[in-house]
Design an enzyme around this catalytic site. Structure first.
Site, short mmCIF file in Angstrom:
data_model
loop_
_atom_site.label_atom_id
_atom_site.label_comp_id
_atom_site.label_asym_id
_atom_site.label_seq_id
_atom_site.Cartn_x
_atom_site.Cartn_y
_atom_site.Cartn_z
N LYS A 164 80.49 52.80 46.24
CA LYS A 164 81.05 51.94 45.17
C LYS A 164 79.96 51.30 44.32
O LYS A 164 80.18 50.98 43.15
CB LYS A 164 81.95 50.87 45.79
CG LYS A 164 83.18 51.46 46.47
CD LYS A 164 83.96 50.40 47.23
CE LYS A 164 85.16 51.01 47.94
NZ LYS A 164 85.83 50.04 48.83
N TYR A 214 88.25 58.90 43.79
CA TYR A 214 87.86 57.84 44.74
C TYR A 214 87.61 58.43 46.14
O TYR A 214 86.57 58.16 46.76
CB TYR A 214 88.98 56.78 44.78
CG TYR A 214 88.76 55.71 45.80
CD1 TYR A 214 87.88 54.66 45.57
CD2 TYR A 214 89.42 55.74 47.03
CE1 TYR A 214 87.67 53.66 46.52
CE2 TYR A 214 89.21 54.76 47.99
CZ TYR A 214 88.34 53.73 47.73
OH TYR A 214 88.12 52.77 48.68
N VAL A 271 82.61 51.70 55.92
CA VAL A 271 83.31 51.77 57.21
C VAL A 271 82.79 52.85 58.15
O VAL A 271 83.14 52.85 59.33
CB VAL A 271 84.84 51.97 57.07
CG1 VAL A 271 85.52 50.73 56.60
CG2 VAL A 271 85.17 53.16 56.22
N TYR A 318 81.53 42.77 52.90
CA TYR A 318 82.91 42.33 53.15
C TYR A 318 82.95 40.81 53.30
O TYR A 318 82.20 40.10 52.63
CB TYR A 318 83.50 43.04 54.39
CG TYR A 318 83.40 44.56 54.33
CD1 TYR A 318 84.18 45.29 53.44
CD2 TYR A 318 82.54 45.25 55.16
CE1 TYR A 318 84.11 46.67 53.40
CE2 TYR A 318 82.47 46.64 55.13
CZ TYR A 318 83.25 47.34 54.24
OH TYR A 318 83.17 48.70 54.19
N SER A 346 82.20 52.93 51.40
CA SER A 346 82.08 51.89 50.36
C SER A 346 80.69 51.76 49.75
O SER A 346 80.55 51.13 48.71
CB SER A 346 82.51 50.54 50.92
OG SER A 346 83.90 50.42 50.81
N1 GLU Z 1 87.25 55.13 51.77
C1 GLU Z 1 87.41 53.88 52.45
C2 GLU Z 1 88.74 53.24 52.11
O1 GLU Z 1 89.16 53.29 51.02
C3 GLU Z 1 86.28 53.00 52.06
C4 GLU Z 1 86.34 51.69 52.79
C5 GLU Z 1 85.01 51.06 53.06
O2 GLU Z 1 84.02 51.71 53.39
O3 GLU Z 1 84.99 49.84 52.95
O4 GLU Z 1 89.41 52.70 52.94
#
Ligand code: GLU
Length: 312
Positions: A71, A196, A266, A248, A68
């Protein structure tokens, strides 16, 4: 107050070892099968000042996928490619209070637009906004952007993590079909998810993350050359999201206890920055109940208290 880097460099290894012990209370993510092999007691930190001082401790060479954290950078690139209006036509500006991969609000609000670009639904829409004729071209442009900010042209996608995520991504697929049905996602589901999964699987170490964070700490300018890599306004937007939803459902507590813009993933990475001062990269794969690196958050809390980093 500027950070006493001399003291910090002396003390960092022992603070890191104290935080490493907390790792035993966390757990490595396993819902993407490839991620569960990460060593649960690994902990590394790199702290780079805008003046060029580099402090490192622990497992700085341990590589991990951005997940994430990527992102933040796809958001920046989408803003560069499409501008603010086009991006916010498709994603909102608010935290959700729900899990990062939740579908709940997509059905509760009209027109089913994701609340923000850092939750999975929002990031999937952002992947589709990246300029490029094909998924491969979009993914390459994201990789090139990250390489430029990290100052390392050898950064690459970890193909096994990417395949592992794609094979098990039932929930992200459901989100994407939902978005398509709501006409928030214009592109097709599979090509969008390919972009993604590829950006989530970009492999880095915490030095790369610290380097990228210094660009954000420096309002979008490369601290070494002074060259603008990202417009200041877009960095402002990214930092705002990092404060309100970067950690989060622990973002509120993190703002109170640490008080700096940060984004976690994650695989246990955290990108954090002290505006105008420092870029920070951390890896610690054992996660707490909220999905953040348990030792990484502990370490940042100690450092922020000691050096008064809170921006508030
Ligand atoms: N590629 C992970 C997912 O889509 C990213 C989640 C994350 O790091 O929060 O579940």
């Amino acid at each position: 107050m500027s950070t006493d880097l001399r003291e910090l460099s002396t003390m960092l290894p022992s603070w890191l070892e104290a935080s490493r012990r907390i790792s035993a209370q966390g757990a490595v993510a396993s819902y993407i099968p490839e991620l569960q092999h990460a060593p649960s007691d690994a902990l590394g930190i790199a702290i780079y000042s805008l003046e060029g001082h580099t402090l490192e401790a622990g497992d700085c060479s341990h590589s991990f996928t951005m997940q994430s954290i990527s992102k933040v950078f796809t958001l920046l690139l989408a803003l560069i490619d499409r501008g603010e209006q086009a991006v916010f036509d498709k994603v909102g500006m608010e935290p959700t209070g729900d899990d990062f991969n939740s579908m709940l609000k997509l059905e509760l609000v009209e027109p089913g637009k994701p609340f923000n670009p850092l939750i999975n639904a929002g990031a999937i829409v952002i992947s589709s906004l990246i300029a490029g004729q094909t998924p491969a071209e979009k993914a390459e442009r994201i990789l090139a952007f990250i390489r430029r900010l990290a100052g390392d042209s050898s950064i690459a996608v970890n193909e096994s993590v990417c395949r592992s995520e794609s094979r098990t991504a039932n929930r992200n697929r459901s989100l994407a079909y939902f978005l398509k049905d709501n006409e928030v996602l214009d592109d097709d589901v599979e090509p969008t998810l390919e972009v993604y999964f590829r950006h989530c699987s970009i492999e880095v170490n915490c030095r790369h993350i610290a380097r990228m964070a210094t660009v954000l700490a420096n309002d979008g300018r490369d601290p070494q050359t002074g060259r603008e890599l990202v417009p200041r306004r877009y960095v402002q937007i990214a930092k705002s999201f990092m404060i309100t939803c970067g950690m989060y459902n622990e973002s509120g507590e993190f703002s109170i206890r640490v008080g700096i813009p940060a984004k976690s993933g994650v695989s246990g990475g955290i990108l954090a920055l002290v505006p105008g001062q420092l870029g920070i990269g951390i890896v610690g794969p054992a996660l707490n109940g909220k999905g953040n690196s348990i030792a990484g958050v502990h370490l940042l809390k100690q450092l922020s208290e000691r050096y008064d980093w809170s921006i508030f």
